[in-house]
Write an enzyme that holds these catalytic residues in place. Structure first.
Site, PDB file in Angstrom:
ATOM      1  N   GLY A  87       0.823  -1.204   0.000  1.00 47.76           N
ATOM      2  CA  GLY A  87       0.000   0.000   0.000  1.00 47.76           C
ATOM      3  C   GLY A  87       0.854   1.250   0.000  1.00 47.76           C
ATOM      4  N   CYS A  95       5.264  -6.028   1.553  1.00 45.91           N
ATOM      5  CA  CYS A  95       5.624  -4.613   1.520  1.00 45.91           C
ATOM      6  C   CYS A  95       5.026  -3.875   2.728  1.00 45.91           C
ATOM      7  CB  CYS A  95       5.203  -3.994   0.186  1.00 45.91           C
ATOM      8  SG  CYS A  95       6.041  -2.432  -0.192  1.00 45.91           S
ATOM      9  N   TYR A  96       4.045  -2.985   2.528  1.00 43.97           N
ATOM     10  CA  TYR A  96       3.419  -2.319   3.677  1.00 43.97           C
ATOM     11  C   TYR A  96       2.874  -3.343   4.656  1.00 43.97           C
ATOM     12  CZ  TYR A  96       0.195   0.537   6.434  1.00 43.97           C
ATOM     13  OH  TYR A  96      -0.471   1.149   7.475  1.00 43.97           O
ATOM     14  N   HIS A  99       7.486  -7.517  -3.913  1.00 39.75           N
ATOM     15  CA  HIS A  99       6.175  -7.919  -4.428  1.00 39.75           C
ATOM     16  C   HIS A  99       6.295  -9.227  -5.225  1.00 39.75           C
ATOM     17  CE1 HIS A  99       3.824  -4.298  -3.435  1.00 39.75           C
ATOM     18  NE2 HIS A  99       4.984  -3.665  -3.563  1.00 39.75           N
ATOM     19  N   GLU A 151       3.905 -10.933  -6.378  1.00 39.87           N
ATOM     20  CA  GLU A 151       2.778 -11.087  -7.292  1.00 39.87           C
ATOM     21  C   GLU A 151       3.032 -10.529  -8.691  1.00 39.87           C
ATOM     22  OE1 GLU A 151       1.917  -7.235  -4.956  1.00 39.87           O
ATOM     23  OE2 GLU A 151       2.957  -9.143  -4.677  1.00 39.87           O
ATOM     24  N   SER A 210     -24.713  -5.698 -23.232  1.00 43.46           N
ATOM     25  CA  SER A 210     -23.841  -4.798 -23.981  1.00 43.46           C
ATOM     26  C   SER A 210     -23.277  -5.445 -25.239  1.00 43.46           C
ATOM     27  CB  SER A 210     -22.674  -4.341 -23.099  1.00 43.46           C
ATOM     28  OG  SER A 210     -21.778  -5.416 -22.866  1.00 43.46           O
ATOM     29  N   GLY A 211     -23.288  -6.771 -25.279  1.00 43.08           N
ATOM     30  CA  GLY A 211     -22.647  -7.488 -26.369  1.00 43.08           C
ATOM     31  C   GLY A 211     -21.221  -7.875 -26.063  1.00 43.08           C
ATOM     32  N   GLY A 212     -20.693  -7.414 -24.914  1.00 39.41           N
ATOM     33  CA  GLY A 212     -19.356  -7.792 -24.490  1.00 39.41           C
ATOM     34  C   GLY A 212     -19.353  -9.166 -23.848  1.00 39.41           C
ATOM     35  N   ASP A 254     -18.724 -10.179 -20.742  1.00 41.85           N
ATOM     36  CA  ASP A 254     -19.300 -10.358 -19.409  1.00 41.85           C
ATOM     37  C   ASP A 254     -20.820 -10.484 -19.444  1.00 41.85           C
ATOM     38  OD1 ASP A 254     -16.661 -10.020 -18.564  1.00 41.85           O
ATOM     39  OD2 ASP A 254     -16.921  -7.863 -18.323  1.00 41.85           O
ATOM     40  N   SER A 255     -21.490  -9.507 -20.039  1.00 42.78           N
ATOM     41  CA  SER A 255     -22.956  -9.577 -20.066  1.00 42.78           C
ATOM     42  C   SER A 255     -23.434 -10.732 -20.939  1.00 42.78           C
ATOM     43  CB  SER A 255     -23.549  -8.249 -20.555  1.00 42.78           C
ATOM     44  OG  SER A 255     -23.181  -7.967 -21.883  1.00 42.78           O
ATOM     45  N   LYS A 267     -11.634 -11.683 -15.514  1.00 43.29           N
ATOM     46  CA  LYS A 267     -12.047 -11.774 -16.914  1.00 43.29           C
ATOM     47  C   LYS A 267     -11.719 -13.130 -17.542  1.00 43.29           C
ATOM     48  CE  LYS A 267     -13.285  -8.805 -19.467  1.00 43.29           C
ATOM     49  NZ  LYS A 267     -14.620  -8.368 -19.933  1.00 43.29           N
TER      50      LYS A 267
END
Length: 516
Positions: free
Chosen positions: A57, A84-85, A173, A175, A227-229, A231-232, A372
Site C-alpha cells: 500500500g 511490503c506495507y 512484491h 505477485e 452490452s454485447g461484451g 461479461d454480459s 475476466k
C-alpha cells in the site's frame, strides 16, 4: 462465496497490485478474495480462511490515519503473509521497528535468501534471484521471535519469518511478473504453509451458479442490460440455462459503439442464440446530452445517466420482472470501491445503477467474484462461440472515452472508421489472441499534412494496444512495424479527416488503458 470450504483472504491496504495477489493464487486453483482492512478477527473466523495475506500500500505506518489491522488476526494461529506495507505493519504491530529507508528501493533488486534458516516460503528456491521492490520505509528491527529470511543491498530485512507462529513478511512484491520465482513463493505459502488444495473449479462453479440462480429467481423474470461484451453475454447464457425465456435482454445503442456493432449484437443474440432481445436506438439522444461537455468524468457520468434513463424506459415495459442482471466482474468491484486509506477510485464504472424508484429490481450479478479470464473459461464450458468470447473488452461509455474533448456524430464516425482499420489489421497477427485490447483514439488536435499537392489540416489519431491478464495492470504491445505501417497507411489514406497517426507506448500504471 467460494464453492470450496477453503479460501485465502487478502487484506487490501491500497496497492495497485492487491488484485494481482488474488489473481495469482486463483491461477493455482485456490479461491482467494479481497477484503477491507477493517475486517476483525471475529469476522474472519465466521468463515475461517486457510491463510491471510496483507497487501502492499502507499501509506507509511507512521502516518495519521494509516490503515491498520486488528492485532488479534496475527494471533489466530492462521498463517499470515505480509507484503511490503503489510510486512511493515506486521512488524510495527508485533513490536519491531520500522523506519524511513536511508535509500529508497524501487524496481528490480537482487534478493539473497538466508541459507542457514531458510523460510518455508523460499523452499526449493535458489539462494539469489531478482525481485521487484517498491518501498521507502523498511523494517529496522525484527519483532521478538522473528528471524531474517532474506536481504537486499538496501534492505537488511527484505524478508522475515516466525515459523512457529507461521508469520511471514516480504518487503518485495512476489505477485508481479518482474519478481523471479514470485509464483513459487506464493505457492509455498498457500500449499506448503496453509495446506490448501487446488479445488477452485469452473465447471463446478457453473453447476452451482445455475442451481443458485434457479433457486433465487424461482418463477420470477429477469431483465438484463446486454452490452454485447463478454461479461454480459456470459451472464445471458447462464441465465438462459437457468430460467430460459423468462430472461429479457435490453441492448442500448448509444451511438458510441464500434462500427456495425449494433447489427452484430442483434444477429448474434436475437437470431443465433434466440434470446428475447429489445434494441433501444438512442444515438441522437446521447449526442444531444453530450453537447459541449469535454471533461472526462463529466462525459462518463452523462453517458451513464442517459444510459440509465433509456434503459429505464425500456425496462418499464417489463415492470412485472423482479430481478435486474448485470455483467459486473471482480475488477469492477475492486476498482470502483474507494475505501479510506485503501485503493483509490480510478474512474467511475458504467453499470445500470441509480434506476428510478418505480423500478424496484433486485440485483443479480453472478460474475462479480470472477476475473475476466475466469469469465471466458466459464463461457467456453457453456459452449459459447469463440467469436463472442474472444472479443476484446470494450468500455461501458464506448467511444465516448476514446474521443478526447467534445463528442459529435462526425467525430464518432471518424473514430469508428479508424478503429475498424485497426481491428482488421491487428486480427491478421498470428498472436492476436494474446492482445488484451487494440483500438484507436481521436485526439482533440489537428496538424498540417500534405496529400497529393494539397495542404490538409486534419485530426490526429492515436493507436493503443496493450497486453494484460485482467486489465488491472497492462503493458503496451510491441506490434510489428509492418502492422503499424499498414494501420497508419490505411487510416490516413482511407479515413478522410485524419492525416496523422501516433502509437501509445504507455503502461498501466502509471497510465490507464483507456485515455479517459
Amino acid at each position: 462465496m467460494s464453492l470450496s470450504r477453503q479460501r485465502i483472504v487478502v487484506l487490501d491496504y491500497g496497492s495497485q497490485y492487491t488484485h494481482l495477489i488474488a489473481r495469482r493464487i486463483r491461477e493455482k486453483k485456490v479461491y482467494t478474495e479481497v477484503v477491507p482492512t477493517t475486517v476483525t478477527a471475529a469476522e474472519l473466523m465466521e468463515n475461517p480462511p486457510l491463510g491471510v495475506i496483507l497487501s502492499g500500500g502507499p501509506s507509511s505506518v507512521f502516518e495519521a490515519g494509516a490503515p491498520q489491522i486488528d492485532p488479534a488476526i496475527l494471533g489466530l494461529g492462521i498463517p499470515v503473509l505480509g507484503v511490503c506495507y503489510g510486512m511493515q505493519l506486521m512488524a510495527h504491530v508485533l513490536g519491531g521497528k520500522v523506519e524511513p529507508g536511508t535509500a529508497r528501493e524501487y524496481g528490480r533488486a537482487q534478493l539473497r535468501v538466508a541459507g542457514e534458516s531458510q523460510a518455508a516460503v523460499f523452499a526449493n528456491l535458489p539462494g539469489t534471484f531478482t525481485v521487484w521492490m517498491s518501498h521507502g520505509d523498511r523494517v529496522a528491527a525484527l519483532p521478538q521471535g522473528f528471524k531474517a529470511a532474506a536481504s537486499s543491498a538496501n534492505c537488511p530485512y527484505a524478508a522475515m519469518c516466525d515459523e512457529s507462529r507461521r508469520l511471514y513478511g516480504l518487503q518485495f512484491h512476489p505477485e508481479v511478473v518482474h519478481s523471479e520465482h514470485g509464483g513459487e513463493i506464493l505457492a509455498n505459502f498457500v500449499f506448503g504453509v496453509c495446506g490448501a488444495k487446488p479445488d477452485w473449479d469452473m465447471a463446478a462453479w457453473i453447476d452451482n451458479t445455475v442451481a443458485r440462480l434457479k433457486s433465487e429467481i424461482g418463477e420470477d423474470e429477469v431483465v438484463l442490460g446486454l452490452s454485447g461484451g463478454v461479461d454480459s453475454s456470459v451472464v445471458a447464457v447462464l441465465l438462459d440455462r437457468a430460467i430460459g425465456r423468462r430472461l429479457h435482454c435490453i441492448f442500448v445503442d448509444n451511438g458510441l459503439l464500434r462500427k456495425g456493432e449494433a447489427a452484430q449484437v442483434e444477429r448474434m443474440f436475437g437470431e443465433k442464440l434466440g434470446l428475447d432481445l429489445t434494441v433501444a436506438r438512442a444515438a441522437d439522444r446521447f449526442y444531444a446530452a453530450l453537447k459541449g461537455i469535454e471533461e472526462p468524468e463529466a462525459k462518463r457520468k452523462t453517458i451513464g445517466r442517459e444510459f440509465v434513463a433509456v434503459f429505464a424506459e425500456e425496462a418499464r415495459k417489463f415492470s412485472h420482472c423482479r430481478f435486474l442482471a448485470q455483467g459486473t466482474i471482480y475488477p469492477d468491484v475492486i476498482e470502483s470501491s474507494a475505501k479510506p486509506g485503501n485503493s483509490q477510485t480510478i474512474k467511475s464504472h458504467h453499470n445500470v445503477g441509480g434506476l428510478p424508484d418505480d423500478l424496484k429490481f433486485e440485483l443479480v450479478e453472478p460474475l462479480r467474484d470472477l476475473f475476466k479470464d475466469e469469465v471466458r473459461a466459464v463461457g467456453r464450458l457453456l459452449g459459447m462461440d469463440r467469436e463472442l468470447l474472444d472479443r476484446q473488452p470494450f468500455p461501458g461509455p464506448g467511444l465516448g472515452v476514446r474521443i478526447l474533448g467534445e463528442i459529435t456524430a462526425e467525430k464518432v464516425r471518424l473514430l469508428q472508421e479508424a478503429d475498424c482499420r485497426v481491428q482488421e489489421e491487428v486480427r491478421k497477427l498470428p498472436d492476436y489472441g494474446s492482445i488484451w485490447q487494440s483500438f484507436a483514439v481521436l485526439l482533440p488536435c489537428r496538424s498540417v499534412g500534405v496529400m497529393g499537392d494539397r495542404r490538409t489540416y486534419e485530426y490526429t489519431c492515436a493507436i493503443r494496444c496493450v497486453d494484460s491478464i485482467d486489465a488491472m495492470t497492462a503493458d503496451w504491445t510491441r506490434l510489428p512495424y509492418g502492422t503499424l505501417a499498414a494501420i497508419s497507411n490505411r487510416i490516413i489514406n482511407e479515413v478522410r479527416g485524419i492525416n496523422r497517426v501516433v502509437y501509445d507506448i504507455s503502461s498501466k500504471p502509471p497510465a490507464t488503458i483507456e485515455w479517459e
